[in-house]
Design a protein around this motif. Sequence first.
Motif, PDB file in Angstrom:
ATOM      1  N   LYS B 110       0.972  -1.245  -0.103  1.00  0.00           N
ATOM      2  CA  LYS B 110      -0.047  -0.081   0.107  1.00  0.00           C
ATOM      3  C   LYS B 110       0.923   1.393  -0.272  1.00  0.00           C
ATOM      4  O   LYS B 110       0.443   2.174  -0.894  1.00  0.00           O
ATOM      5  N   GLY B 113       2.122   2.403  -3.302  1.00  0.00           N
ATOM      6  CA  GLY B 113       1.110   3.353  -4.136  1.00  0.00           C
ATOM      7  C   GLY B 113       0.744   2.137  -5.185  1.00  0.00           C
ATOM      8  O   GLY B 113       0.266   2.742  -6.161  1.00  0.00           O
ATOM      9  N   LEU B 114       0.533   1.054  -4.747  1.00  0.00           N
ATOM     10  CA  LEU B 114      -0.039   0.008  -6.063  1.00  0.00           C
ATOM     11  C   LEU B 114      -1.819   0.067  -5.694  1.00  0.00           C
ATOM     12  O   LEU B 114      -2.272   0.685  -4.957  1.00  0.00           O
ATOM     13  N   ASP B 115      -2.213  -0.453  -6.897  1.00  0.00           N
ATOM     14  CA  ASP B 115      -3.703  -0.468  -6.933  1.00  0.00           C
ATOM     15  C   ASP B 115      -4.259  -1.657  -6.247  1.00  0.00           C
ATOM     16  O   ASP B 115      -3.323  -2.879  -5.885  1.00  0.00           O
ATOM     17  N   GLU B 116      -5.460  -1.663  -5.534  1.00  0.00           N
ATOM     18  CA  GLU B 116      -6.212  -2.657  -4.724  1.00  0.00           C
ATOM     19  C   GLU B 116      -5.818  -4.048  -5.058  1.00  0.00           C
ATOM     20  O   GLU B 116      -5.475  -4.908  -4.333  1.00  0.00           O
ATOM     21  N   GLU B 117      -6.106  -4.294  -6.260  1.00  0.00           N
ATOM     22  CA  GLU B 117      -5.789  -5.697  -6.981  1.00  0.00           C
ATOM     23  C   GLU B 117      -4.556  -5.980  -6.884  1.00  0.00           C
ATOM     24  O   GLU B 117      -4.368  -7.364  -6.321  1.00  0.00           O
ATOM     25  N   THR B 118      -3.334  -5.558  -7.266  1.00  0.00           N
ATOM     26  CA  THR B 118      -2.360  -5.839  -6.938  1.00  0.00           C
ATOM     27  C   THR B 118      -1.954  -6.173  -5.655  1.00  0.00           C
ATOM     28  O   THR B 118      -1.059  -6.986  -5.320  1.00  0.00           O
TER      29      THR B 118
END
Lengths: 267, 284
Positions: B110, B113-118
């Motif tokens: 988190k 700064g990755l997206d939720e799915e990743t």
Amino acid sequence: MIRDITIGQYYQTDSVLHRLDPRTKLMGTLVFIVSMFLADSWIGYAVSAAYLAMIIRLSHVPVGFIVRGLKAVMILLLISVSFNLFLTAGEHEILSFWIIHITWEGVQQAVFMAVRLIFLIMGSSLMTLTTTPNQLTDGLETGLGWMKKIHVPVHEISMMMSIALRFIPILVDETDKIMKAQMARGADFESGNLIERAKALVPILVPLFVSSVRRATDLAMAMEARCYHGGENRTRMKPLRYAGRDRLGYLVMAVYLGLMIALRSLL
Amino acid sequence: MAIELKKVSYIYGAGTPMEVRALDQVSLTIPDGQFIGLIGHTGSGKSTLIQHLNGLIKATEGDILYNGRSIYSEGFSMKELRSKVGLVFQYPEHQLFETDVFTDICFGPKNLGLDEETICARAREALDLVGMDSSYDKASPFELSGGQKRRVAIAGVLAMKPEVLILDEPTAGLDPRGRDEILDQVARLHREQGITVVLVSHSMEDVAKYVDRIIVMNHGKAVFDGIPKEVFKHYKELEQIGLAAPQVTYIVHRLREQGFPISDDITTVEEAREAILEGIRKKR
Ligand SMILES: Nc1ncnc2c1ncn2[C@@H]1O[C@H](COP(=O)(O)OP(=O)(O)O)[C@@H](O)[C@H]1O
Ligand SMILES: [Mg+2]
């Protein structure tokens, strides 16, 4: 970062002040604090300054080390100075602009306030700089022993104090470690607005809280395992005893306090 | 892709009476894909050294290059470095803070700064890598056993997909079985994911079996650096600095002294067994 705080820290060296009985030093601190509230003239402050300088000299603690401790209370100092500077009413106005009025009395008041605070902090940090936490609580316990008669749990309070003091460096270490560990996981404590920053503290505070509780229960268990049960009938390995230097210490204090009282009533 | 230390020195509490020179002119290179054991007595500077590798503490003197670029140079992103060089502290379970295991693992990704799915995919993958199946996802990290907590904490760093994984005494305070489990898992990670691993330990016995290279620290200096066989030949010097070579080394050397035909570069019990049997057969 956190390690810069020197208030409450012990400075290891050998000096007369280090060897003094903790009760003498506690009394000395009390006398100095009282004297700072007695001072109300330039001469009074000059005498205190000389007295403080003499004690610092005797303590063998580098002045730089003591001054560094002031950094932690800089904000407090600035606030009280600006209150005095801007909010003191007086006759001799030296600057007037919009709602800001600075008077000569205000300047004088602000300077006195700053000096008083700085002296108070330096004076009381000298106490902790030259006394180990253990000696300090021993001194408190013995010095306040008479309060047991009026059912004040002196031993319990001083035991709590010494444990709390003992835990400060451990908790500082622990905070440092947890902060680094969370930074290694990409945590960022330095950017963002106030709310984001407050939220960023959760990953530090939760583990810190958990570990404090764990340490406290471990310690309680260890104490119980060694049959600790409070102050009744406990003897000491090193009972406190006054020496010649303590009598001299009390004498110096009395002379100083007398001088300060005299200065206040005469001037 | 390498980390290079150039004459790195570090002093704790510089300018105070409590000054400690924890690192003294350490120079070394950590190339890609190696499995390194960093060994030294308590207080020899191991933990201090590894905290330099992801920029948590700044060298008092010297320079550190990551892929040829100084990590202290203007504009170098520490955040990126920390995602590439994963550091697992000693007693990492003390950093767990979330209400459940899965959310705790998500903390690292988190922050990247990755997206939720990743994030979820990486957390699941990391937990699988340390052998924690999805039945633990919703458990509170504080309810797990010591060894499980530690594996969760290691997964928290793995979820950031580091290229270099550094573990500071990952087996401290674990029973022999927990110790072997963790070390075997780390060795598998190295083998299957091809990541560089630096394993900090004060026990030769622990690492001899796994690592390609051993760096021995003493009083803030890297005193030996080489493949295990070479380093263990100095077992007498190692003893002087409070370390011991694995026990088999001693047996092998004693056998040699008695005139038994056996090579002196044996480091594991299995090798020793083979060599001794071989020697007996020859003698007959
Ligand atoms: N936060 C610190 N403040 C002051 N000295 C420290 C600190 N951390 C470690 N040291 C000192 O630095 C030296 C090296 O410590 P460290 O790197 O933790 O060794 P190791 O991990 O090999 O046990 C020791 O002498 C230790 O006392
Ligand atoms: Mg260490």
